[in-house]
Design an enzyme around this catalytic site. Structure first.
Site, mmCIF file in Angstrom:
data_model
loop_
_atom_site.group_PDB
_atom_site.id
_atom_site.type_symbol
_atom_site.label_atom_id
_atom_site.label_comp_id
_atom_site.label_asym_id
_atom_site.label_seq_id
_atom_site.Cartn_x
_atom_site.Cartn_y
_atom_site.Cartn_z
ATOM 1 N N ASP A 134 -16.669 4.223 -29.180
ATOM 2 C CA ASP A 134 -15.587 4.378 -28.216
ATOM 3 C C ASP A 134 -15.755 3.310 -27.146
ATOM 4 O O ASP A 134 -16.868 3.086 -26.634
ATOM 5 C CB ASP A 134 -15.611 5.767 -27.574
ATOM 6 C CG ASP A 134 -14.428 6.006 -26.654
ATOM 7 O OD1 ASP A 134 -13.367 6.396 -27.160
ATOM 8 O OD2 ASP A 134 -14.590 5.768 -25.438
ATOM 9 N N ILE A 135 -14.655 2.618 -26.806
ATOM 10 C CA ILE A 135 -14.720 1.574 -25.775
ATOM 11 C C ILE A 135 -14.841 2.247 -24.403
ATOM 12 O O ILE A 135 -14.041 3.124 -24.036
ATOM 13 C CB ILE A 135 -13.470 0.688 -25.816
ATOM 14 C CG1 ILE A 135 -13.356 -0.006 -27.191
ATOM 15 C CG2 ILE A 135 -13.490 -0.351 -24.704
ATOM 16 C CD1 ILE A 135 -12.088 -0.813 -27.366
ATOM 17 N N GLU A 184 -8.879 3.980 -28.913
ATOM 18 C CA GLU A 184 -9.959 3.012 -28.714
ATOM 19 C C GLU A 184 -11.222 3.409 -29.464
ATOM 20 O O GLU A 184 -12.303 2.872 -29.197
ATOM 21 C CB GLU A 184 -10.262 2.853 -27.220
ATOM 22 C CG GLU A 184 -10.885 4.058 -26.551
ATOM 23 C CD GLU A 184 -9.862 5.057 -26.014
ATOM 24 O OE1 GLU A 184 -10.207 5.802 -25.094
ATOM 25 O OE2 GLU A 184 -8.720 5.056 -26.512
#
Length: 484
Positions: A348-349, A392
């Site tokens: 996950d960003i 994301e």
């Protein structure tokens, strides 16, 4: 070479009686014939060489006539009678008188035999008298010199088979072949006839020339004319059929003819050609299906492109969620079957919502694309897959990888992202990664849940870090606690 007369010494009466016994109707005629009135004289005075030759001839089932002495006095067996037809009896007659109507044709062959040279003639045409009228007939015969006891030529043996029926049948067959050739010349499919072990062209039609080009075909060896086809499968079919006599075929065989920029595709059949049970050659026929195959290939390529689009995330170029679900189910089954571990990395960003709010969604899309390219370089082994999980979040599926290997890979990815991906202001982008590996009773759904739990543990611990098998740790049950 001078012909010899029978020697003065002969055989006694008892031996002569045994000699002439048997021999069918011809043998009976032989016994009754007044030989004393012929140049051969009485049987009792015949030389041993003549006696032995007559005895062998009478036992033969092949039509044969012996011509002996200066007058070529004729003796024949039963099988020779049909050759004579309605001629007068031939016993004791000069050979030239028996075949007076054909003597000019056969005299040179008789002369060669009398000079000690055998002559074999196949399907020789003679005009003979039958039923009181001339008739064209065909004979295959051999004139062989016959020697006396001193090694001199004493006459010749005429062994003969009438082949008139065979020649007429072959003529009809040739006429039928000519008719078939005329039909094949204009047929829409290509056709060619290759004869003999050298596979020489004896026929090609217009469609064959259209496919392979205008060349000198007839009479030439096919592998010389079409030498460019070596190694392309064509000759294997031809030689295989000629070797074992069974038909062979190929569908959409790719071949490239000389001077052409691309391959053609042929539906091809190779059939054996037999005459009287003997394999003489092969018949090559078929159709040029190049256009059909190219249309099919274009349709298939379009279908594959559509399928790839259906399984690909358009923004990042990675596998989408649908493809991930299929791959995950397959890999879980294989891991159970083979007893190998399977690892799933969920990324996950960090602070992605703030990046979009600050720099705009185009900047966020650019970061997603950069991360997708980076992850694609890490998923290179068979069974590995990089996919966009949603928003994301990304997944890297690692086949045959345990927790230690998966954690090491996750750490390399984390460092690579931090060092190579940045926002529009130049600030590094970081990711949090959760790692889970399969156990004996794992399912794809359980593996995702465990990786998801590990990911949110990494988020709670401060982001930009890797957590393995976070399900063993006390985790927040509310995803909102971890923040974005």
């Amino acid at each position: 070479m001078q012909l010899v007369s029978p020697p003065a010494g002969g055989i006694d009466a008892s031996t002569a009686s045994a000699f002439v016994a048997g021999g069918g109707m011809a043998g009976a005629q032989l016994r009754r014939h007044p030989w004393h009135a012929t140049p051969l004289g009485p049987i009792e005075g015949w030389p041993l060489a003549l006696r032995v030759t007559v005895e062998q001839m009478m036992c033969s089932r092949f039509a044969a006539a012996l011509c002996w002495g200066p007058e070529l006095t004729t003796i024949h067996n039963d099988a020779f009678v049909p050759i004579l037809g309605n001629k007068p009896p031939a016993f004791g007659q000069p050979f030239a008188s028996i075949w007076a109507e054909a003597w000019d044709q056969i005299k040179p062959m008789v002369a060669r035999a009398l000079h000690g040279e055998s002559t074999f003639i196949e399907d020789f045409q003679l005009q003979v008298l039958r039923q009181d009228r001339p008739e064209l007939a065909y004979f295959t015969f051999c004139y062989s010199p016959v020697f006396d006891g001193e090694g001199r030529v004493a006459g010749f043996l005429d062994t003969v088979i009438e082949t008139t029926g065979k020649v007429h049948a072959e003529l009809l067959e040739r006429q039928e072949r000519d008719r078939m050739h005329r039909m094949l010349l204009t047929m829409p499919g290509f056709a060619a006839v290759l004869t003999g072990p050298e596979h020489r062209f004896t026929f090609v039609n217009k469609a064959f020339e259209a496919a392979a080009g205008q060349r000198a075909y007839l009479g030439h060896r096919a592998d010389d004319v079409l030498s460019e086809l070596h190694g392309q499968g064509f000759w294997e079919l031809v030689r295989g059929t000629y070797t074992d006599g069974t038909s062979r075929s190929a569908q959409a065989m790719p071949v490239r003819f000389r001077g052409e920029p691309s391959e053609r595709y042929l539906d091809l059949v190779v059939d054996p050609i037999r005459a009287r049970g003997v394999l003489e050659g092969v018949f090559v026929s078929g159709y040029d299906v190049t256009e059909r195959i190219r249309v099919q290939e274009e349709l298939l390529a379009a279908q594959q492109r559509l399928q790839e689009l259906a399984l690909t995330d358009t923004l990042t170029g990675l596998a989408n969620r649908r493809r991930l679900d299929e791959a995950l189910a397959n890999e879980v089954r294989r891991a159970r079957r083979e007893g190998h571990p399977l690892a799933l990395l969920l990324l996950d960003i960090d602070w992605f919502k703030q990046l979009n709010d600050t720099h705009g969604h185009p900047a966020g899309d650019a970061v997603l694309r950069a991360l997708g390219q980076l992850l694609g370089r890490f998923a290179q082994r068979a069974g590995d897959l990089a996919a966009r999980f949603g928003g994301e979040e990304f997944v890297v599926l690692m086949a045959n990888a345990d927790a230690t290997q998966a954690a090491a890979m996750a750490e390399r990815i984390r460092r690579a992202v931090e060092s190579s991906v940045a926002d529009p202001a130049g600030a590094p982008v970081t990711v949090s990664i959760g790692v889970a590996t399969t156990g004996p009773s794992s399912t794809g759904e359980l593996l995702v849940r465990q990786a998801d739990a590990a990911l949110y543990h990494a988020k709670r611990e401060g982001r930009n870090r890797v957590v393995v098998n976070a399900s063993s740790h006390p985790l927040a049950t509310n995803r909102d606690e971890a923040g974005a």
